[in-house]
Motif scaffolding. Structure first.
Motif, short mmCIF file in Angstrom:
data_model
loop_
_atom_site.label_atom_id
_atom_site.label_comp_id
_atom_site.label_asym_id
_atom_site.label_seq_id
_atom_site.Cartn_x
_atom_site.Cartn_y
_atom_site.Cartn_z
N TYR A 8 13.95 9.59 -14.04
CA TYR A 8 14.28 8.64 -15.05
C TYR A 8 13.24 7.85 -15.48
O TYR A 8 12.70 6.75 -16.55
CB TYR A 8 15.08 7.55 -14.60
CG TYR A 8 16.51 8.32 -13.69
CD1 TYR A 8 16.96 9.34 -14.76
CD2 TYR A 8 17.25 8.07 -12.65
CE1 TYR A 8 17.80 9.73 -15.03
CE2 TYR A 8 18.62 8.92 -12.47
CZ TYR A 8 18.71 9.75 -13.41
OH TYR A 8 19.66 10.06 -13.28
N HIS A 9 11.42 7.81 -14.62
CA HIS A 9 10.51 7.09 -15.31
C HIS A 9 9.04 8.05 -15.69
O HIS A 9 9.37 8.99 -15.83
CB HIS A 9 9.86 6.03 -13.76
CG HIS A 9 11.33 5.48 -13.83
ND1 HIS A 9 11.08 3.13 -14.38
CD2 HIS A 9 12.23 5.86 -12.06
CE1 HIS A 9 12.99 3.18 -13.35
NE2 HIS A 9 13.15 4.30 -12.64
N HIS A 10 8.48 7.35 -16.71
CA HIS A 10 7.63 7.82 -17.35
C HIS A 10 6.50 7.53 -16.19
O HIS A 10 6.66 6.28 -15.97
CB HIS A 10 6.89 7.28 -18.51
CG HIS A 10 6.02 7.80 -19.08
ND1 HIS A 10 4.59 8.51 -18.78
CD2 HIS A 10 5.86 9.00 -20.09
CE1 HIS A 10 3.87 8.59 -19.25
NE2 HIS A 10 4.37 9.23 -20.10
N ILE A 60 5.07 3.89 -14.66
CA ILE A 60 5.26 3.53 -12.30
C ILE A 60 3.97 3.06 -12.64
O ILE A 60 4.26 1.92 -11.70
CB ILE A 60 5.47 4.92 -11.51
CG1 ILE A 60 7.78 5.39 -12.66
CG2 ILE A 60 5.67 4.75 -10.17
CD1 ILE A 60 7.89 4.36 -11.94
N ALA A 61 2.87 3.83 -12.25
CA ALA A 61 1.37 3.47 -12.50
C ALA A 61 1.29 2.00 -13.29
O ALA A 61 0.89 1.17 -11.92
CB ALA A 61 0.95 4.09 -13.06
#
Length: 101
Positions: free
Chosen positions: A92-94, A98-99
């Motif tokens: 659900y996240h690019h 997240i980074a």
């Protein structure tokens, strides 16, 4: 032995949470995290579930705070306790999002 806690408030499983959690917020969670840190708990967790269907929410709950925002906030208020996602749905996240977080 390493003992940690699962964050109350951020996940309210039907039949498994206390009444006070229904109206609790970040201030109460911060007090819990700071206390767990002071008591030398090893870790505190927070999990994520996105778009929980109604029938599933009736069994597993439908309240889930954003774990990275929640743990990021708590990191600024604690000193030693380790903060960990119990569930983070990477799909659900690019990856760059997240980074950054």
């Amino acid at each position: 032995m390493r003992i940690g806690i699962t964050s109350p408030i951020v996940t309210r499983l039907p039949g498994a949470y206390n009444e006070w959690e229904a109206t609790a917020g970040i201030d109460e969670l911060t007090r819990i995290a700071v206390t767990a840190d002071r008591l030398r708990f090893h870790h505190l967790t927070c999990s994520e579930h996105v778009a929980v269907p109604v029938p599933v929410a009736e069994v597993r709950g439908g309240t889930y705070w954003d774990p990275l925002a929640t743990l990021g906030y708590l990191a600024g208020r604690t000193e030693r306790i380790r903060l960990a996602t119990q569930v983070l749905v990477l799909g659900y996240h690019h990856p760059l999002e997240i980074a950054k977080r």
